[in-house]
Design a protein around this motif. Structure first.
Motif, short mmCIF file in Angstrom:
data_model
loop_
_atom_site.label_atom_id
_atom_site.label_comp_id
_atom_site.label_asym_id
_atom_site.label_seq_id
_atom_site.Cartn_x
_atom_site.Cartn_y
_atom_site.Cartn_z
N GLU A 227 0.84 -1.20 0.00
CA GLU A 227 0.00 0.00 0.00
C GLU A 227 0.88 1.26 0.00
N ASN A 228 0.68 2.13 -0.99
CA ASN A 228 1.49 3.35 -1.09
C ASN A 228 1.22 4.33 0.04
N GLY A 229 -0.04 4.61 0.32
CA GLY A 229 -0.39 5.63 1.31
C GLY A 229 -0.77 5.02 2.65
N HIS A 230 -1.48 5.82 3.46
CA HIS A 230 -1.91 5.38 4.78
C HIS A 230 -3.43 5.30 4.87
N GLY A 231 -4.07 4.97 3.76
CA GLY A 231 -5.52 4.90 3.71
C GLY A 231 -6.08 3.64 4.34
N GLU A 232 -7.32 3.34 3.97
CA GLU A 232 -8.02 2.20 4.58
C GLU A 232 -7.30 0.88 4.34
N GLY A 233 -6.79 0.71 3.13
CA GLY A 233 -6.08 -0.54 2.82
C GLY A 233 -4.86 -0.73 3.69
N PHE A 234 -4.09 0.34 3.86
CA PHE A 234 -2.91 0.26 4.72
C PHE A 234 -3.31 -0.04 6.16
N GLN A 235 -4.30 0.67 6.68
CA GLN A 235 -4.72 0.48 8.07
C GLN A 235 -5.29 -0.91 8.30
N ARG A 236 -6.01 -1.42 7.31
CA ARG A 236 -6.58 -2.76 7.43
C ARG A 236 -5.46 -3.81 7.53
N ARG A 237 -4.46 -3.66 6.69
CA ARG A 237 -3.34 -4.60 6.72
C ARG A 237 -2.57 -4.50 8.05
N MET A 238 -2.30 -3.27 8.48
CA MET A 238 -1.56 -3.10 9.74
C MET A 238 -2.32 -3.71 10.92
N SER A 239 -3.62 -3.55 10.94
CA SER A 239 -4.43 -4.11 12.03
C SER A 239 -4.40 -5.63 12.01
N ALA A 240 -4.30 -6.19 10.81
CA ALA A 240 -4.22 -7.65 10.69
C ALA A 240 -2.85 -8.16 11.11
N TYR A 241 -1.81 -7.44 10.70
CA TYR A 241 -0.45 -7.87 11.03
C TYR A 241 -0.09 -7.60 12.49
N LEU A 242 -0.39 -6.39 12.95
CA LEU A 242 0.08 -5.91 14.25
C LEU A 242 -1.07 -5.16 14.93
N PRO A 243 -1.98 -5.87 15.60
CA PRO A 243 -3.19 -5.24 16.14
C PRO A 243 -2.93 -4.03 17.04
N GLN A 244 -1.79 -3.98 17.72
CA GLN A 244 -1.49 -2.86 18.63
C GLN A 244 -0.69 -1.77 17.95
N TRP A 245 -0.73 -1.70 16.61
CA TRP A 245 0.15 -0.76 15.90
C TRP A 245 -0.14 0.70 16.22
N ARG A 246 -1.39 1.06 16.48
CA ARG A 246 -1.70 2.45 16.79
C ARG A 246 -1.09 2.88 18.12
N GLN A 247 -1.13 1.99 19.11
CA GLN A 247 -0.52 2.28 20.40
C GLN A 247 0.99 2.43 20.26
N LEU A 248 1.60 1.55 19.47
CA LEU A 248 3.04 1.65 19.23
C LEU A 248 3.39 2.95 18.52
#
Length: 258
Positions: A227-248
């Motif tokens: 994913e190039n940007g930080h849109g829904e696709g990027f956030q969806r993938r990050m949540s799947a890979y690393l659920p606590q990514w926002r806290q980090l």
């Protein structure tokens, strides 16, 4: 992943005609305005921007090439309270971060400020005294901290030791692997990625910090291989890979880029 303080822009400037590259600097000068040292960078841009640049809270103004010195001085003077508060906050956070850092100095490296390749340094050198007040990079002198051969070597060795394990863990999960990883001293980002080439750059400072931040930034940049940007696709993938990514991310952004 930027980490900078920036004020609102001024819309009164005029752009230079016939110049397409907005990032091209035409002139740089350092002046005193309202008792503060200010670096002015003239560029072919329409608006004026104010930035407090880490690690030393330097005041930097990006101004249109034809804007008058009086207009720039007025812009800075009007924002003096905000500037002083931003500088105070940045230096306070930086000092606390350095005090909490746990690293030792190493001697005898022939390094540079340019990019460091992943396998470019050997593990040699003696251990320095990080509590010696006479040492410029002592934790007792946080405001005197500067990147040098010693701290670069320590950071590179730490990251080199962790990356093979992290890549072995995350490559099958994410499904893509970087073609090349470069370690750099960065002034405003924790990492960056060029999806077209698969190249990832990591901030060398991550080697002086809690290992969880290196892992988060690596996963973040590897996700950009999809994913190039930080849109829904990027956030969806990050949540799947690393659920606590926002806290980090919140924890990491409390730190100042040195």
């Amino acid at each position: 992943m930027p980490n900078n303080h920036r004020s609102q822009r001024n819309n009164s400037g005029k752009a230079s005609r016939g110049v397409r590259n907005r990032n091209r600097m035409l002139l740089e000068e350092t002046v005193r305005i309202a008792g503060m040292t200010v670096t002015i960078m003239r560029k072919p841009i329409k608006n004026m921007y104010l930035r407090i640049k880490p690690p030393n809270a330097q005041i930097v103004i990006s101004a249109p090439s034809r804007m008058s010195q009086a207009a720039i001085a007025r812009f800075v003077t009007e924002r003096k309270p905000w500037i002083e508060q931003a500088q105070h906050t940045m230096l306070q956070v930086r000092d606390e971060q350095i005090r909490q850092s746990d690293f030792n100095g190493l001697d005898g490296v022939n390094g540079s400020n340019g990019p460091e390749n992943l396998n470019g340094l050997k593990k040699t050198g003696g251990v320095g005294d990080r509590n010696n007040p006479g040492d410029p990079n002592s934790l007792n002198n946080p405001r005197a901290f500067v990147w040098n051969d010693a701290t670069r070597r320590r950071a590179v060795q730490t990251i080199n030791a962790q990356l093979p394990v992290l890549l072995a863990k995350w490559t099958p999960i994410i499904g893509r692997k970087p073609t090349h990883i470069t370690l750099r001293i960065m002034t405003s980002r924790w990492g960056s990625c060029t999806p077209k080439t698969g190249r990832i750059r990591l901030n060398l400072q991550l080697g002086l910090m809690d290992p969880k931040f290196l892992e988060y930034v690596l996963v973040h940049e590897m996700t950009h291989l999809w994913e190039n940007g930080h849109g829904e696709g990027f956030q969806r993938r990050m949540s799947a890979y690393l659920p606590q990514w926002r806290q980090l991310r919140r924890e990491l952004n409390r730190h100042v880029v040195l």
